[in-house]
Write an enzyme that holds these catalytic residues in place. Structure first.
Site, PDB file in Angstrom:
ATOM      1  N   GLU A  99       0.867  -1.132   0.203  1.00  0.00           N
ATOM      2  CA  GLU A  99      -0.056  -0.102  -0.083  1.00  0.00           C
ATOM      3  C   GLU A  99       0.826   1.277   0.040  1.00  0.00           C
ATOM      4  O   GLU A  99       0.584   2.182   0.662  1.00  0.00           O
ATOM      5  CB  GLU A  99      -1.027  -0.007   1.345  1.00  0.00           C
ATOM      6  CG  GLU A  99      -1.821  -1.038   1.429  1.00  0.00           C
ATOM      7  CD  GLU A  99      -3.120  -0.752   2.291  1.00  0.00           C
ATOM      8  OE1 GLU A  99      -4.221  -0.698   1.743  1.00  0.00           O
ATOM      9  OE2 GLU A  99      -2.861  -0.401   3.407  1.00  0.00           O
TER      10      GLU A  99
ATOM     11  N   CYS B  16     -11.302   2.904   5.509  1.00  0.00           N
ATOM     12  CA  CYS B  16     -10.574   3.957   5.895  1.00  0.00           C
ATOM     13  C   CYS B  16     -10.789   5.154   4.907  1.00  0.00           C
ATOM     14  O   CYS B  16     -10.710   6.224   5.423  1.00  0.00           O
ATOM     15  CB  CYS B  16      -9.042   3.489   5.910  1.00  0.00           C
ATOM     16  SG  CYS B  16      -8.356   2.909   4.485  1.00  0.00           S
TER      17      CYS B  16
HETATM   18 ZN   LIG Z   1      -7.753   4.481   2.816  1.00  0.00          ZN
END
Ligand SMILES: [Zn+2]
Length: 640
Positions: free
Chosen positions: A316, A400
């Site tokens: 990520e 998120c």
């Molecule tokens: Zn996120």
């Protein structure tokens, strides 16, 4: 991302003063933003977005928090329900972010119904707090006795940070104390557990640090600032036998020695926000030096044209310089949002417009693409090309991104103006009214503009009395020509540009009007040739907006066979009926046809990247080939 290479300083007509670009000029650091509740936004671009966020996105986030068990987890941790814990170890943080968003919207528009709903959730959170101040439903319910045993991945301090941010916001919005008291007890528990002579561990996913700085500002208790600094200083040291978390969590070397961005993008951004906060509070020069170097590493070599960062799904996060694939770009919405948060801080610390340029790039492109125009569907990853299979969805198991957007957007107003002493800066342009408290008195500023679609900006100033102060109007980096400046209808022949701002010092009287005209035309933008994915390709921008082509606007729903020759003429026009009202770029291009292996002329229509995937699903492309040889799989393609 390079190749945009916009000049930080634009050369003035007659008189030019240039201040140092990277280090804050002496006595110039430490601007104050104007808080969002002192700024009323009334424009055609952000107003509808903010309304949708308040009425649709917030509701979607609250409903999902009920459905996914984020709220119920607190009832279980409080001993009021007997069930299993739902969701992952960081589940609490998403509810906190929704509460922060709710608090910001309540500060703008009070709603007894929303407040009552939030109060009930806060009461549950307070009830779930352990006697020593600890709050974390996963460990309390699912693994009691194992708290603080997996700091690298347990997300306890990460959740604590979001709890603190939400609690401060709710206190400021409503004046109620319960949530803030809960947050302070948890913060005190953390301060008594970690620190010099106590446990040495920094946070596994940065967030607590910037939250503690906020708590210091909210309570005036210096220990929270010291604790934030402790957590930053603990990174990359591995003292007392602590095992380092490595590159992934920016724990490979001490933060003050870091010069390049590594690892998980959101972790990195939150760390840089905290370093900027601590540097602004303490004058820590090593932090600013590290941040300046890291910023260039990202912006010159590792950022997409959209402001997207972190190309790889694997971590990520970041890989190697110039590795910016388009279709597979991870470019998480949260990372773009983190970049916006950090760059706003860098601007306030240095007055340097190049940081506001990045903030602007993020909010109009790589971040805003994260939410649909209707406000109820979201992107987690934001690729710059699609064969038609990438779409926003209503929720994620790790939500998120939507919960970050719902708390970022209501505070847009705080990114419009800044001040220090008798100096007033414009940061982002947006139709708005604000009261700015300068040293000599208050100034009301009314801004009229059709930004980002038009470059004409009108600022009407109403100082409480005739006052001498300096107005610094930002000249965005995308603006390649000198802007026209007029005061009370009189064109200014001398323009002073300082750190990318037109700077005017004079005695201002009520009703004075400054007109700034930023030339806004379609621009062809090229990437650094080291970016393999974009060799021979061009992207389109106009003002701060990055454009893309979507299948829905083109014959047979195809855009990946389109070539935009260097000679193609481009034209911009506003379409009030498209995508809520956007300026489109049209032009003549070529479609690659299979038989007889040539091309045929066609018209193209480019729409803002942030608005793609709001209509019929289909192909999308940002970087267009300039010659037919670059069209992928062209032997198999056919326009019929
Ligand atoms: Zn996120």
């Amino acid at each position: 991302m390079r190749g945009i290479n916009l000049p930080a300083i634009i050369v003035g007509l007659l008189t030019v003063f240039v201040a140092g670009a990277d280090e804050p000029a002496k006595g110039q650091s430490g601007l104050l933003g104007v808080p969002f509740h002192e700024v009323e936004i009334h424009d055609a671009f952000w107003s509808p977005r903010l309304k949708t966020n308040r009425l649709v996105t917030l509701e979607a986030c609250l409903t999902q928090s009920e459905k996914q068990g984020n709220i119920r987890n607190f009832a279980i941790a409080a001993g009021r329900e007997k069930r299993k814990h739902s969701g992952l170890v960081y589940h609490d943080s998403d509810l906190y972010k929704v509460l922060q968003g709710a608090a910001y919207t309540l500060r703008e528009v009070r709603s007894p119904a929303v407040e009552e709903r939030i109060d009930k959730i806060i009461e549950l959170i307070a009830a779930a707090q352990q006697p020593d101040g600890y709050v974390h439903t996963y460990y309390t319910v699912h693994e009691p006795g194992k708290r603080w045993t997996n700091i690298a991945h347990g997300h306890e301090m990460y959740c604590a940070g979001h709890l603190i941010e939400a609690a401060i916001a709710y206190r400021q919005a409503t004046g109620k104390r319960l949530f803030l008291d809960t947050a302070i007890r948890f913060a005190d528990h953390i301060c008594s557990t970690f620190g010099p002579g106590k446990r040495p561990d920094p946070c596994g996913h940065q967030e607590i640090e910037l939250a503690l700085v906020k708590l210091w500002r909210a309570t005036d208790n210096r220990k929270y600032l010291d604790q934030a600094r402790f957590f930053l200083e603990a990174r990359g040291k591995g003292t007392d036998g602590r095992k380092l978390y490595g590159d992934y969590a920016q724990d490979h070397i001490p933060v003050r020695s870091q010069r390049e961005v590594v690892g998980h993008a959101v972790r990195a951004m939150y760390q840089y926000c905290a370093m900027a906060d601590v540097a602004a509070a303490t004058g820590e020069k090593d932090y600013l030096h590290a941040l300046t170097s890291i910023w260039h590493d990202i912006v010159d070599r590792k950022m997409y044209i959209t402001g997207g960062i972190g190309p790889s799904a694997k971590n990520e996060g970041f890989t190697v310089p110039y590795d910016l694939p388009n279709d597979t770009a991870y470019a998480e919405t949260c990372a773009a949002l983190g970049m916006a948060l950090w760059n706003h801080r860098m601007f306030l610390m240095t007055c340097d417009g190049k940081y506001a340029d990045v903030l602007e790039r993020e909010v109009y492109n790589g971040m805003l693409s994260g939410v649909s125009l209707a406000g109820d569907r979201f992107f987690y990853t934001n690729p710059l090309g699609s064969t038609g299979k990438h779409h926003r969805v209503s929720w994620f198991s790790c939500p998120c991104c939507p919960t970050n957007l719902v708390r970022y957007l209501p505070a847009m107003g705080e990114r419009l103006y800044a001040h220090r002493g008798d100096d007033l800066w414009t940061v982002l342009y947006c139709g708005s009214t604000a009261i700015v408290p300068l040293h000599s008195g208050k100034v009301k500023i009314d801004q009229e503009s059709k930004y980002p679609w038009e470059g004409l900006i009108e600022l009407k100033l109403t100082p409480e009395k005739p006052m001498t102060f300096t107005l610094h109007c930002r000249v965005p980096g995308w603006c390649h020509e000198l802007p026209e400046v007029a005061i009370n209808g009189e064109k200014q022949r001398e323009v002073i540009i300082d750190q990318s701002h037109v700077t005017v010092k004079r005695e201002w009287k009520s009703g004075d009007v400054v007109r700034l005209t930023l030339p806004m035309t379609p621009q062809r933008v090229y990437a650094d040739p080291k970016v393999k994915a974009n060799v021979g390709r061009v992207a389109l921008m106009r003002g701060p907006i990055v454009y893309c082509l979507e299948g829905v606007d083109h014959p047979d729903g195809r855009v990946r066979n389109i070539v935009l020759p260097p000679s193609a003429k481009l034209h911009a026009e506003f379409d009030p009926n498209l995508l809520g009202g956007v300026t489109v770029i049209t032009g003549e291009a070529l479609a690659v046809v299979d038989d007889p292996g040539g091309t045929k002329p066609m018209s193209i229509k480019a729409v803002p990247y942030s608005t793609w995937d709001n209509r019929a699903p289909g192909e999308m492309v940002v970087w267009l080939p300039e010659s037919k040889e670059l069209v992928e799989g062209r032997k198999k393609t056919s326009t019929k």
